[in-house]
Design a protein around this motif. Structure first.
Motif, mmCIF file in Angstrom:
data_model
loop_
_atom_site.group_PDB
_atom_site.id
_atom_site.type_symbol
_atom_site.label_atom_id
_atom_site.label_comp_id
_atom_site.label_asym_id
_atom_site.label_seq_id
_atom_site.Cartn_x
_atom_site.Cartn_y
_atom_site.Cartn_z
ATOM 1 N N MET A 1 0.846 -1.178 0.000
ATOM 2 C CA MET A 1 0.000 0.000 0.000
ATOM 3 C C MET A 1 0.891 1.242 0.000
ATOM 4 O O MET A 1 1.914 1.276 0.656
ATOM 5 N N LYS A 2 0.470 2.261 -0.729
ATOM 6 C CA LYS A 2 1.180 3.541 -0.744
ATOM 7 C C LYS A 2 0.487 4.480 0.244
ATOM 8 O O LYS A 2 -0.685 4.802 0.085
ATOM 9 N N ILE A 3 1.239 4.896 1.257
ATOM 10 C CA ILE A 3 0.703 5.767 2.300
ATOM 11 C C ILE A 3 1.469 7.084 2.274
ATOM 12 O O ILE A 3 2.701 7.094 2.254
ATOM 13 N N CYS A 4 0.731 8.182 2.291
ATOM 14 C CA CYS A 4 1.347 9.503 2.360
ATOM 15 C C CYS A 4 0.949 10.146 3.686
ATOM 16 O O CYS A 4 -0.238 10.331 3.960
ATOM 17 N N PHE A 5 1.933 10.448 4.493
ATOM 18 C CA PHE A 5 1.716 11.151 5.752
ATOM 19 C C PHE A 5 1.996 12.632 5.549
ATOM 20 O O PHE A 5 3.023 12.995 4.964
ATOM 21 N N LEU A 6 1.115 13.483 6.043
ATOM 22 C CA LEU A 6 1.397 14.903 6.177
ATOM 23 C C LEU A 6 1.614 15.076 7.666
ATOM 24 O O LEU A 6 0.674 14.934 8.461
ATOM 25 N N ALA A 7 2.846 15.336 8.061
ATOM 26 C CA ALA A 7 3.158 15.299 9.484
ATOM 27 C C ALA A 7 4.500 15.953 9.778
ATOM 28 O O ALA A 7 5.336 16.104 8.890
ATOM 29 N N ASP A 8 4.695 16.281 11.048
ATOM 30 C CA ASP A 8 5.976 16.807 11.521
ATOM 31 C C ASP A 8 6.935 15.626 11.639
ATOM 32 O O ASP A 8 6.929 14.904 12.623
ATOM 33 N N VAL A 9 7.732 15.437 10.609
ATOM 34 C CA VAL A 9 8.608 14.275 10.544
ATOM 35 C C VAL A 9 9.777 14.357 11.528
ATOM 36 O O VAL A 9 10.483 13.387 11.744
ATOM 37 N N HIS A 11 9.220 14.912 14.700
ATOM 38 C CA HIS A 11 8.623 14.518 15.979
ATOM 39 C C HIS A 11 8.754 13.007 16.179
ATOM 40 O O HIS A 11 8.491 12.218 15.265
ATOM 41 N N THR A 12 9.149 12.591 17.365
ATOM 42 C CA THR A 12 9.382 11.181 17.662
ATOM 43 C C THR A 12 8.154 10.318 17.402
ATOM 44 O O THR A 12 8.270 9.240 16.811
ATOM 45 N N ASN A 13 6.975 10.764 17.825
ATOM 46 C CA ASN A 13 5.772 9.958 17.612
ATOM 47 C C ASN A 13 5.490 9.761 16.137
ATOM 48 O O ASN A 13 5.109 8.672 15.697
ATOM 49 N N THR A 14 5.668 10.791 15.347
ATOM 50 C CA THR A 14 5.474 10.670 13.899
ATOM 51 C C THR A 14 6.444 9.652 13.329
ATOM 52 O O THR A 14 6.060 8.744 12.592
ATOM 53 N N TRP A 15 7.709 9.825 13.662
ATOM 54 C CA TRP A 15 8.738 8.953 13.095
ATOM 55 C C TRP A 15 8.501 7.495 13.472
ATOM 56 O O TRP A 15 8.631 6.599 12.620
ATOM 57 N N TYR A 20 7.223 2.293 11.448
ATOM 58 C CA TYR A 20 6.503 1.030 11.634
ATOM 59 C C TYR A 20 5.810 0.612 10.332
ATOM 60 O O TYR A 20 5.926 -0.532 9.902
ATOM 61 N N PHE A 21 5.098 1.547 9.699
ATOM 62 C CA PHE A 21 4.404 1.227 8.452
ATOM 63 C C PHE A 21 5.396 0.854 7.350
ATOM 64 O O PHE A 21 5.120 -0.034 6.539
ATOM 65 N N ALA A 22 6.533 1.511 7.314
ATOM 66 C CA ALA A 22 7.517 1.263 6.254
ATOM 67 C C ALA A 22 8.310 -0.020 6.477
ATOM 68 O O ALA A 22 8.518 -0.792 5.541
ATOM 69 N N THR A 23 8.749 -0.274 7.702
ATOM 70 C CA THR A 23 9.629 -1.416 7.943
ATOM 71 C C THR A 23 8.880 -2.666 8.398
ATOM 72 O O THR A 23 9.060 -3.735 7.835
ATOM 73 N N GLU A 24 8.036 -2.533 9.396
ATOM 74 C CA GLU A 24 7.325 -3.700 9.929
ATOM 75 C C GLU A 24 6.241 -4.201 8.987
ATOM 76 O O GLU A 24 6.027 -5.401 8.863
ATOM 77 N N LEU A 25 5.524 -3.279 8.338
ATOM 78 C CA LEU A 25 4.418 -3.667 7.462
ATOM 79 C C LEU A 25 4.774 -3.601 5.981
ATOM 80 O O LEU A 25 3.964 -3.955 5.132
ATOM 81 N N ALA A 26 5.980 -3.108 5.674
ATOM 82 C CA ALA A 26 6.516 -3.056 4.309
ATOM 83 C C ALA A 26 5.650 -2.263 3.331
ATOM 84 O O ALA A 26 5.535 -2.613 2.163
ATOM 85 N N ILE A 44 11.846 5.209 3.560
ATOM 86 C CA ILE A 44 10.860 6.290 3.708
ATOM 87 C C ILE A 44 11.296 7.483 2.868
ATOM 88 O O ILE A 44 12.373 8.036 3.078
ATOM 89 N N ARG A 45 10.444 7.878 1.942
ATOM 90 C CA ARG A 45 10.721 9.055 1.124
ATOM 91 C C ARG A 45 10.105 10.266 1.811
ATOM 92 O O ARG A 45 9.015 10.170 2.370
#
Length: 161
Positions: A1-9, A11-15, A20-26, A44-45
């Motif tokens: 799945m392609k996921i786009c986050f709009l977020a403060d990258v 910030h620890t919680n964001t990262w 998790y979505f990029a590495t654990e769920l691929a 992560i791009r």
């Protein structure tokens, strides 16, 4: 799945969430942010919005056309606006679907001292398909702001047991 986050990258919680979505769920994850990523990674791009956009609280409104062009080029399956009245507002103003918003802590629970922030929160809530609330107290606040309970997923974050 392609996921786009709009977020403060930055910030620890964001990262943690993005990683998790990029590495654990691929999943194929992209983040659009006004800040520089906490660390560089090949999985992560990220797009960093700087210049005039980063100088004002109005950046979340001013940057909508630019962010919309970026998101269209990514062609995500889902967009996540992390924090309701900031990046969530930007995502909602773009008119993208499906749109998930993350409500956490101060961005929704504490009283708004700005009518603009309150307007942005209500606007984002009305345009979201799903809102992830991190606690029952935040869920109650979302409902108070006019969000139907059926759009809210209360899923607390915390220590993994």
């Amino acid at each position: 799945m392609k996921i786009c986050f709009l977020a403060d990258v930055s910030h620890t919680n964001t990262w943690n969430w993005v990683e998790y979505f990029a590495t654990e769920l691929a999943h194929n994850v992209t983040v659009v942010s006004f800040n520089t990523p906490r660390k560089k990674t090949e999985t992560i791009r990220s797009y960093t919005l700087d210049g005039i956009y980063s100088r004002s609280k109005l950046k979340y409104m001013i940057c909508v056309p630019l962010v919309k062009r970026i998101v269209r080029s990514i062609k995500p399956d889902i967009v996540v606006g992390y924090r309701i009245h900031s990046y969530g507002f930007t995502a909602a103003a773009m008119g993208v679907r499906p749109l998930v918003l993350a409500a956490q802590g101060q961005n929704i629970y504490y009283p708004f001292n700005s009518l603009i922030a309150k307007y942005c929160a209500k606007f984002a809530i009305n345009h979201a398909d799903l809102i992830n609330s991190w606690g029952e107290h935040m869920t109650a606040k979302l409902i108070e702001l006019g969000c139907p309970a059926t759009k809210i997923l209360t899923l607390p974050r915390g220590v993994r047991t």
